[in-house]
Design a protein around this motif. Structure first.
Motif, PDB file in Angstrom:
ATOM      1  N   LYS A 166       0.731  -1.274  -0.092  1.00 19.30           N
ATOM      2  CA  LYS A 166      -0.058  -0.057   0.100  1.00 19.30           C
ATOM      3  C   LYS A 166       0.727   1.194  -0.077  1.00 19.30           C
ATOM      4  O   LYS A 166       0.154   2.299  -0.410  1.00 19.30           O
ATOM      5  CB  LYS A 166      -1.036   0.231   1.324  1.00 19.30           C
ATOM      6  N   ASP A 289       1.599   6.794   8.067  1.00 22.42           N
ATOM      7  CA  ASP A 289       0.096   6.475   7.981  1.00 22.42           C
ATOM      8  C   ASP A 289      -0.987   7.554   8.571  1.00 22.42           C
ATOM      9  O   ASP A 289      -2.014   7.296   8.444  1.00 22.42           O
ATOM     10  CB  ASP A 289      -0.355   4.934   8.339  1.00 22.42           C
ATOM     11  N   GLU A 367      -6.349  -2.627   9.331  1.00 16.03           N
ATOM     12  CA  GLU A 367      -6.560  -1.777   8.260  1.00 16.03           C
ATOM     13  C   GLU A 367      -7.832  -0.700   8.922  1.00 16.03           C
ATOM     14  O   GLU A 367      -7.771   0.358   8.925  1.00 16.03           O
ATOM     15  CB  GLU A 367      -7.191  -1.908   7.012  1.00 16.03           C
ATOM     16  N   GLU A 371      -7.588   3.120  10.264  1.00 18.19           N
ATOM     17  CA  GLU A 371      -8.433   4.217   9.795  1.00 18.19           C
ATOM     18  C   GLU A 371      -8.945   4.938  10.974  1.00 18.19           C
ATOM     19  O   GLU A 371      -9.200   6.182  10.954  1.00 18.19           O
ATOM     20  CB  GLU A 371      -9.565   3.456   8.987  1.00 18.19           C
TER      21      GLU A 371
END
Ligand SMILES: Cc1ncc(COP(=O)(O)O)c(C=O)c1O
Length: 484
Positions: A166, A289, A367, A371
């Protein structure tokens, strides 16, 4: 030559003659009497003038070269280094002098901690992690508690390869080394690659945990100033021409403490320079991230076609720091040395935790968690910016980083950061002053304000106290000048 003939040396002193001469010259350099790139007198003429042996001058020049304040050019002579003495951090394994970078932030349990970069514990996915842990115990039984491979649990390394696609990094489990946190990664590289007196280039300002690791191996450090989009590449190149550092330590996204992210041009230039001057780059990806504006993050490693980058990724800020988990991707040429350093350090990172983390990711919880955390931090970030705009407008300067866990704020220069921090501490507010992040002057009027471990109510309260404190300081400072 006039500065030099006045040098007095004491033949009866216990300090060797070469060191006396070296110390005199060092003082002239430190006081900027001998300016950068000034040529030092030829050995024979200085020896004749001072009525000393030429070998004493040779040794004095070597002594200064070891300190990094002069450099020699074959066939031409010895010159003052083009870097202010205070920007050069000398090895200090046994030094009793504390550099500002090793200062600690005072901690009290009841205070609001705007200095901490540790995520709030209420964000930790305890129930999901417990489920993964139970599944691992049922599945692996005693194996979960045996010694793990030094390189790391193979299925976790495989899973990581999938995860970091990613970030546009494609690699294989063979190139991954599991580590007990990014700090251990930095320390292992230092242990494996640095020898006493080796040179390391760092960003100015930078993360003091990395500096401490380099220092513990006796490295000399040169600070390369940061610009709004990454290191000053011209300065970097000047120093690369003069010195051969073992590596350059940097953070591509939301740099600690400035929040700066590298532009694509600077990333490319840095890789080109690393290739041209044959140096490695340590890319500390502790936070990429946590972006708040949707953009693909492209670490340096994703562009590293010549294998110049040692990539370190932490799972502390986006997951749980107490797990002590992270990984490195290493160029093949360095792998064995780093693996050996890991083996002698702790044999392996906890197998139980590696297995549990792997299971946690396989359950598709990862994930979702990242998030969720990103949204919480984005909310806090926007809230903080709004409060700063409302209560501190025109009184602090900053560039919104659009990601990360902190802001880097500048106060008017005539406000004393020490008094500001003391007054805040009296009100139970802790911030991180800029001087913690550099060993040379230049960031005295800056501070890092982190929103990692504070609620919106605490942000509201804290910014209110900062405003009141600035009011007091401005009223008591006759020379107060606004930042605008
Ligand atoms: C830039 C940077 N690198 C590394 C670390 C250490 O991270 P870890 O908890 O993974 O050892 C920190 C911790 O704050 C950090 O700010």
């Amino acid at each position: 030559m006039s500065y030099f003939v006045s040098i007095q040396m004491d033949k009866n002193s216990k300090t060797p003659m070469y060191q006396q001469l070296g110390d005199h010259l060092y003082e002239l350099i430190e006081k900027n009497i001998l300016k950068p790139n000034t040529k030092l007198p030829p050995i024979r003429s200085l020896a004749t003038n001072l009525k000393i042996n030429p070998s004493t001058v040779v040794n004095a020049y070597k002594y200064l070269e070891n300190k990094g304040v002069v450099y020699s050019q074959m066939g031409s002579g010895t010159y003052v280094a083009p870097i202010p003495v205070e920007c050069l951090q000398m090895p200090s394994i046994h030094s009793s002098n504390q550099s500002p970078i090793s200062m600690t932030i005072p901690m009290t349990t009841s205070a609001l901690n705007f200095a901490s970069m540790s995520p709030s514990t209420d964000l930790f996915p305890v129930a999901d992690f417990k489920q993964a842990l139970n599944e691992v115990l049922d599945r692996d039984k005693g194996d979960a508690f045996s010694y793990q491979d030094t390189q790391g649990y193979f299925p976790l390394r495989k899973t990581i390869c999938r995860l970091i696609q990613k970030s546009n990094i494609s690699t294989s489990p063979e190139k991954i080394q599991i580590i007990s946190g990014a700090q251990q990664g930095i320390d292992l590289i230092s242990k494996a690659l640095l020898r006493y007196g080796d040179m390391v280039f760092i960003e100015k300002p930078t993360y003091n945990g990395a500096v401490a690791a380099f220092q513990s191996r006796g490295a000399k450090m040169i600070e390369i100033p940061l610009e709004k989009d990454g290191m000053d590449m011209d300065t970097l190149e000047i120093y690369l021409k003069l010195y051969h550092p073992k590596f350059i330590y940097m953070m591509t996204y939301y740099q600690n403490p400035t929040g700066i992210s590298y532009s694509p041009e600077k990333k490319r230039k840095l890789l080109d320079l690393a290739e041209q001057y044959d140096v490695y780059i340590i890319e500390d990806d502790y936070l990429s991230d946590m972006f708040f504006i949707h953009q693909p993050t492209i670490p340096l490693k994703a562009l590293d076609h010549k294998n110049r980058v040692i990539y370190i990724k932490s799972f502390s800020k986006n997951f749980m720091p107490g797990l002590r988990l992270g990984f490195m991707i290493l160029p093949k040429t360095l792998f064995q040395q780093v693996l050996a350093a890991k083996q002698t350090t702790d044999i392996a990172t906890s197998g139980l935790l590696q297995r549990t983390f792997e299971r946690y990711i396989s359950l598709h919880l990862w994930e979702e968690h990242v998030e969720k955390v990103r949204k919480v931090y984005q909310f806090r970030y926007e809230y903080l910016l709004e409060k700063i705009e409302k209560k501190l407008k025109n009184r602090v300067l900053y560039t919104p980083p659009n990601g990360g866990l902190s802001l880097w704020l500048q106060l008017p220069k005539n406000i004393s950061m020490e008094i500001f921090c003391d007054l805040l501490l009296q009100k139970q507010i802790i911030i991180a002053p800029g001087s913690l992040f550099s060993f040379s002057p230049g960031h005295e009027s800056y501070f890092r304000l982190s929103f990692a471990d504070v609620t919106t109510e605490e942000i509201d309260y804290g910014i209110g106290i900062i405003k009141e404190t600035l009011d007091i300081l401005e009223q008591s400072s006759p020379f107060y000048t606004s930042l605008l």
